[in-house]
Each structure stands twice: as C-alpha cells, then as structure tokens.
Design a protein around this motif. Structure first.
Motif, short mmCIF file in Angstrom:
data_model
loop_
_atom_site.label_atom_id
_atom_site.label_comp_id
_atom_site.label_asym_id
_atom_site.label_seq_id
_atom_site.Cartn_x
_atom_site.Cartn_y
_atom_site.Cartn_z
N VAL A 104 0.76 -1.05 0.07
CA VAL A 104 -0.01 -0.14 -0.19
C VAL A 104 1.03 1.29 0.27
O VAL A 104 2.03 1.18 0.56
N MET A 105 0.35 2.15 -0.84
CA MET A 105 1.25 3.54 -0.76
C MET A 105 0.36 4.84 -0.78
O MET A 105 -0.60 4.70 -1.78
N MET A 106 0.73 5.83 -0.20
CA MET A 106 -0.15 7.02 -0.26
C MET A 106 0.79 8.13 -0.47
O MET A 106 1.83 8.31 0.32
N LEU A 107 0.03 9.11 -1.25
CA LEU A 107 0.93 10.37 -1.45
C LEU A 107 -0.07 11.39 -0.61
O LEU A 107 -1.07 11.82 -1.31
N PRO A 108 -0.04 11.95 0.44
CA PRO A 108 -0.99 12.73 1.18
C PRO A 108 -1.27 14.02 0.54
O PRO A 108 -1.98 14.68 0.46
N SER A 109 -0.07 14.56 -0.28
CA SER A 109 -0.05 15.81 -0.78
C SER A 109 -0.86 15.92 -2.22
O SER A 109 -1.16 16.90 -2.65
N ALA A 110 -1.14 14.70 -2.67
CA ALA A 110 -2.00 14.40 -3.84
C ALA A 110 -3.26 14.16 -3.28
O ALA A 110 -4.25 13.79 -4.27
N ASP A 111 -3.39 13.71 -2.05
CA ASP A 111 -4.73 13.04 -1.64
C ASP A 111 -5.09 11.73 -2.21
O ASP A 111 -6.06 11.57 -2.72
N VAL A 112 -3.99 10.83 -2.59
CA VAL A 112 -4.25 9.68 -3.13
C VAL A 112 -3.42 8.46 -2.46
O VAL A 112 -2.47 8.71 -2.10
N GLY A 113 -4.09 7.27 -2.55
CA GLY A 113 -3.45 6.34 -2.17
C GLY A 113 -3.85 4.95 -3.18
O GLY A 113 -4.92 4.84 -3.84
N ILE A 114 -2.91 4.06 -3.33
CA ILE A 114 -3.07 2.79 -4.04
C ILE A 114 -2.72 1.60 -3.17
O ILE A 114 -1.83 1.54 -2.20
N ILE A 115 -3.34 0.54 -3.50
CA ILE A 115 -3.15 -0.81 -2.65
C ILE A 115 -3.14 -2.03 -3.96
O ILE A 115 -3.97 -1.86 -4.82
N ALA A 116 -2.07 -2.70 -3.66
CA ALA A 116 -2.00 -4.12 -4.64
C ALA A 116 -1.76 -5.17 -4.07
O ALA A 116 -0.83 -5.26 -2.95
N LEU A 117 -2.64 -6.13 -4.01
CA LEU A 117 -2.70 -7.51 -3.49
C LEU A 117 -2.42 -8.36 -4.22
O LEU A 117 -3.07 -8.56 -5.42
N THR A 118 -1.48 -9.53 -3.88
CA THR A 118 -1.05 -10.44 -4.91
C THR A 118 -1.12 -11.90 -3.95
O THR A 118 -0.98 -11.87 -2.86
N ASN A 119 -1.54 -13.14 -4.72
CA ASN A 119 -1.73 -14.41 -4.30
C ASN A 119 -0.48 -15.29 -4.53
O ASN A 119 -0.55 -16.30 -4.95
N ALA A 120 0.57 -14.58 -4.40
CA ALA A 120 2.12 -15.49 -4.58
C ALA A 120 3.17 -15.10 -3.88
O ALA A 120 3.19 -14.11 -3.34
N THR A 121 4.00 -16.13 -3.84
CA THR A 121 5.42 -15.63 -3.26
C THR A 121 5.92 -14.39 -3.73
O THR A 121 6.03 -14.13 -4.91
N PRO A 122 6.15 -13.53 -3.00
CA PRO A 122 6.41 -12.14 -3.45
C PRO A 122 7.68 -11.95 -4.34
O PRO A 122 8.61 -12.58 -4.26
N SER A 123 7.25 -11.33 -5.44
CA SER A 123 8.39 -11.01 -6.44
C SER A 123 8.56 -9.71 -6.73
O SER A 123 9.27 -9.45 -7.87
N GLY A 124 8.03 -8.75 -6.12
CA GLY A 124 8.24 -7.33 -6.33
C GLY A 124 6.79 -6.81 -7.13
O GLY A 124 6.85 -5.56 -7.59
N VAL A 125 5.99 -7.48 -7.64
CA VAL A 125 4.87 -7.07 -8.47
C VAL A 125 4.03 -6.06 -7.78
O VAL A 125 3.72 -4.78 -8.40
N ALA A 126 3.59 -6.22 -6.41
CA ALA A 126 2.80 -5.13 -5.75
C ALA A 126 3.48 -3.81 -5.65
O ALA A 126 2.94 -2.87 -5.94
#
Length: 517
Positions: A359-381
């Motif tokens: 999950v990542m948020m930029l308060p100065s742009a009033d925006v946030g994004i979340i990415a969820l994956t169902n696999a061994t982490p590979s840096g995709v999210a």
C-alpha cells in the motif's frame, strides 16, 4: 517471510510517510516550507495515472507469471479504481475481483496502528503506555528495558529485540503466548536507538492494548475500525479468511511455477500479519487515513493520535552518504521522501507461502493505491504502486522498478543453509550406529528435539509441527530439508551430533541451536 517492509526500506526501495490534509501544489508564499514539494504535480495527474493501471497491471502479470492480483485507488475520499486480475486459485480458475479476499501479511501492521491510534484517542492507552502495565507476565532479557518498553516502542520496532525475533518459533507450531514469553531469552540491541523489524514485538504491543480495552485483539479491531468503516470482509482471524467463498489462495513459487501447496495461518502474530481483506474494503481504510481519521463527517480516529503513527519514530534505513534520503518508520507505517520531495506512506506484506502486498499513499496528492497478490513475493505489488507514484508525481515512470524489486526479492528467496544446493561427499565417513543418536535433546528456547529411529533411518521432531527425516551426510553430520514461512524452497540444515550434544544449523539463530540429551 523473513521480513518484508524492513529489508525493502533498507534497500532504499520501499517508501512511506506521514499523512495530512491535501497540500497546496503552488509556491504560495504563505505555505510553510516543509509543505513545499520540489516538483508540482501535473494537471490531471491522478486520473491519467489511473487510466494506465490496466496496462501496467496486465504487463506485470505477464512478466511475473503470478496467478492473481487486485488493485484499488482512492482519491478525494472516493474509490476511483478497483479491479481484479488473473485467478484466485490456479486449480479452479476462479477469477479475482475487487471483493476477493486476500491475506495482507504485514500491511496488517498499518491497520493495527490505526486501531491503536483509535484507542489512544479514546484514552484507553497511550503510545507511551508500558507493556508490563498491561502484560505483567511479559519480559525482555534486560529488566530495565522490560520496565520501560512501551506500546510505541514495539510498534516502531525500537525495543532492541533482534530482527524477526520469535518468527521461527511460530513456524514450528507455537502459539502467541508461548512465543511472547520466550522473547525474554533473546539478546537485545540498544534500546530506542536501534531498529529491527519484529513481528512478535509488534504483536506484544497490540496485545497490551487489547488487554487495556478488555477484549481480544480480533474483537477490538472489529469494534474500533472494521464495523464503523463498513469493512465487512475484513478480519484478523484466519478462520474467517478460510470461510470466505471468494478468497485468493496462496501460491508458492517452486521450480519456476506457482502452486497452492501450503496454507499460511498467521493467527499467532495476527496484529502484525493476520488481516485478510479485499481491495474494496481496504479502500475505505485508505480514505480514513488520508482524511486524517475522519469518516462520514466524524472523527473516528483522533487526528493527533494518528499523526504519531504517520510520522517518523525510528530510523529504519539510515543514509550512507550525506546527499541520500534516509528511510523512517512510524508506528506501523514506513515513511520516506520521494525524489519529488513528497512524503510517502507505505507498507509491504509478504508470505513466502503465497502473499505479496503493498500500500502506498501520497498525502499531498490526496491519493492512495493498494495492490494485493496471491503468490510468493516477487516485487509485483511494489512495482505497480511505485509506477503509479511516478506517474502521479512526474507524469512518467522514471525507474525500472520491476528490475530493482526483483533483485531484492530474488535475494530474499534464496535457500538457507551452508549445504543448500551442494552434493553429498562422494565417499562419506560412516555414521555411528543409529541407535546411538536416538533420544530427546533439551533446549530452553526451542523446546526438546526428539530424534527417533524409523524405517531404517532417523527422524527429527521439534516443536508442535516439525517432523522430518534426517539424511546422512558425513560422519556424525545429517541433514534435513524444510519449507516454511521463513525457509524458502531448497533450504537445507545440518544436524550435527557430538555425544549428548546436537547442533541444528537452521535453529542456531541467536546462538541457540545447541540441544543436549
């Protein structure tokens, strides 16, 4: 997994930060200098970035081969994007959608910090409440630190506990209370001036809050946060995740493919890694954080209490040269400054057995994004959220984020053990009679190691769940393989017998790998 957020912060790849009301983008002379970014946000930046998400996500799915992913974006207090990609389970082909429930892994820490902030604002506890004032049975190896360590210290990873203290105890089946009680046996680094990512230290802090509130943590979170926000698919209970008909199954990367072979039950460290949720539900939480604790016109979480979580409390990744930006940790949130001079709030989550999230948020742009994956982490999210952040701040993607993250995750996925990937000696020395190795070998931290004879060989049992065959290697050295949350595929450990002493290489963390018969 062997930490996620902390190593990425240390590598300079995960960013994070404080939150506040949307900040003006102009060079208004009345704007305080700390709120002025180096680069203004382009016109229509968020909408333009959102318009590119389908292509970015699909390309990452193609390059990585992961089974499924869900993504949501919040802007101006509203969910402006929510979509699923791929499948929730490769064995059924069931599609991922925005209501598919994923395990969040360590993003749970940010959710937990929000619950604790709500309790701080309600006067139930303070960030400076000593742990032992609520958990009198809890102790660390230094009595002075035991008396002083607070809820905030634990949620900022500054207690002095070693990195990932207690995680492998969970891997071999011990419950939350048992792991927390055994933390007292571990050595400590400097109190409050060192940083080490500890799931069970974090869990101890949340447990103290739950006791102060007079209810189990899982119930407290529901009442304080999930129910008021309408997060009906969100829970800290693994059993709730298992019951969801629309859930993403974890897939582990083995031999170049993703397979649903293992089940990750994180109940023992639930406050640190146990949340399961959908991106639609998590979008509600992101909106709350970006609105500094307000929801539906009321202050659900006290703004001052939440601000403490969203501003630096520990130096998580100290700069190695004067011109370099350091990375920080608040209470349950990673905090850093982007190359545009903007504060970012983030957290990653990872289960080796099949979850990768960010999950990542930029308060100065009033925006946030979340990415969820169902696999061994590979840096995709992490790649997707970093690309989105670049697009919002610069109108273009400025780094090969996937290449950078893959390098970090590939390193984390390497098998453990000095003999991993090696062949046995061609002419090994013979072992002693197998019966001479049989017995129970005691260890105060790990519990007894039980060596038994079975089917012409030996077996090793440890904890409540580990039971593996021992394979002769050379002389009194045997080996065993294991795949757990903290032992990637290919991990090999030596088991060395020396009379009534048994040394287990994999379990020699903190110098505690010696067992005596």
């Amino acid at each position: 997994m062997r930490a996620l957020a902390a190593p990425l912060v240390a590598a300079g790849l995960i960013t994070g930060c404080q939150t506040s009301a949307p900040q003006p983008q102009s060079t208004d002379p009345d704007l305080p200098p700390p709120l002025v970014a180096a680069v203004p946000i382009p016109d229509n930046a968020v909408a333009d970035a959102v318009a590119k998400l389908d292509d970015l996500a699909e390309e990452l799915m193609r390059k990585s081969g992961i089974p499924g992913m869900a993504v949501a974006v919040v802007h101006g207090g509203k969910t402006v994007y929510a979509k699923g990609f791929g499948v929730a389970d490769v064995t059924t082909g069931r599609k991922v959608g925005p209501d598919t429930v994923f395990q969040l892994a360590s993003i749970s820490k940010s959710v937990t910090a929000t619950v604790v902030a709500q309790q701080v604002g309600a006067g139930v506890v303070g960030w400076d409440t000593p742990i032992v004032s609520r958990l009198p049975w809890f102790a660390l190896s230094d009595p002075a630190v035991t008396r002083m360590v607070t809820v905030g210290d634990m949620l900022a990873h500054r207690s002095g506990l070693p990195d990932h203290a207690g995680d492998v105890l969970e891997d071999i089946g011990f419950d939350r209370r048992t792991v927390l009680e055994r933390l007292r046996q571990l050595p400590l680094e400097e109190f409050r001036t060192s940083y080490a990512y500890t799931n069970f230290g974090f869990t101890a802090g949340a447990e103290a809050v739950a006791v102060a509130a007079g209810k189990p943590w899982e119930e407290l979170a529901e009442e304080a946060l999930f129910e008021p926000l309408g997060m009906t698919s969100t829970s800290y209970r693994f059993a709730d995740y298992e019951r969801r008909p629309d859930r993403a199954v974890g897939h582990i990367l083995i031999d170049g493919g993703y397979h649903p072979r293992f089940v990750r039950d994180p109940d023992a460290q639930a406050p640190a890694a146990g949340v399961s949720s959908s991106v639609n539900d998590m979008a509600r939480w992101i909106a709350l954080v970006l609105a500094t604790g307000r929801h539906d016109g009321r202050q659900l979480v006290d703004e001052k209490a939440l601000l403490a979580a969203l501003t630096p409390q520990s130096v998580a990744a100290r700069a190695t040269e004067p011109a370099m930006r350091s990375g920080f940790y608040g209470y349950g949130f990673d905090i850093s400054t982007s190359s545009a001079g903007r504060i970012e709030i983030s957290h990653s989550g990872a289960f080796e057995l099949g979850t990768g999230t960010n999950v990542m948020m930029l308060p100065s742009a009033d925006v946030g994004i979340i990415a969820l994956t169902n696999a061994t982490p590979s840096g995709v999210a992490e790649t997707l959220t970093a690309e989105f952040a670049d697009l919002v701040q610069f109108g273009e993607i400025r780094e090969d984020w996937y290449g950078l993250y893959r390098e970090v995750f590939d390193e984390m996925a390497k098998p453990i053990g000095e003999l991993a990937g090696k062949s046995p000696p061609p002419n090994p020395r013979p072992a002693a009679p197998l019966s001479s190795y049989v017995g129970t070998y005691q260890n105060d931290y790990w519990g007894p190691a039980r060596v038994s004879a079975a089917e012409g060989g030996l077996r090793l049992a440890l904890g409540r769940t580990l039971d593996v065959p021992l394979t002769h290697w050379d002389g009194n050295i045997f080996t065993f393989g294991l795949i757990t949350e903290n032992a990637p595929p290919g991990t090999i450990s030596r088991a060395t017998f020396d009379g009534d002493k048994l040394t287990l290489e994999y379990f020699d963390q903190f110098g505690k790998g010696t067992f005596r018969r």
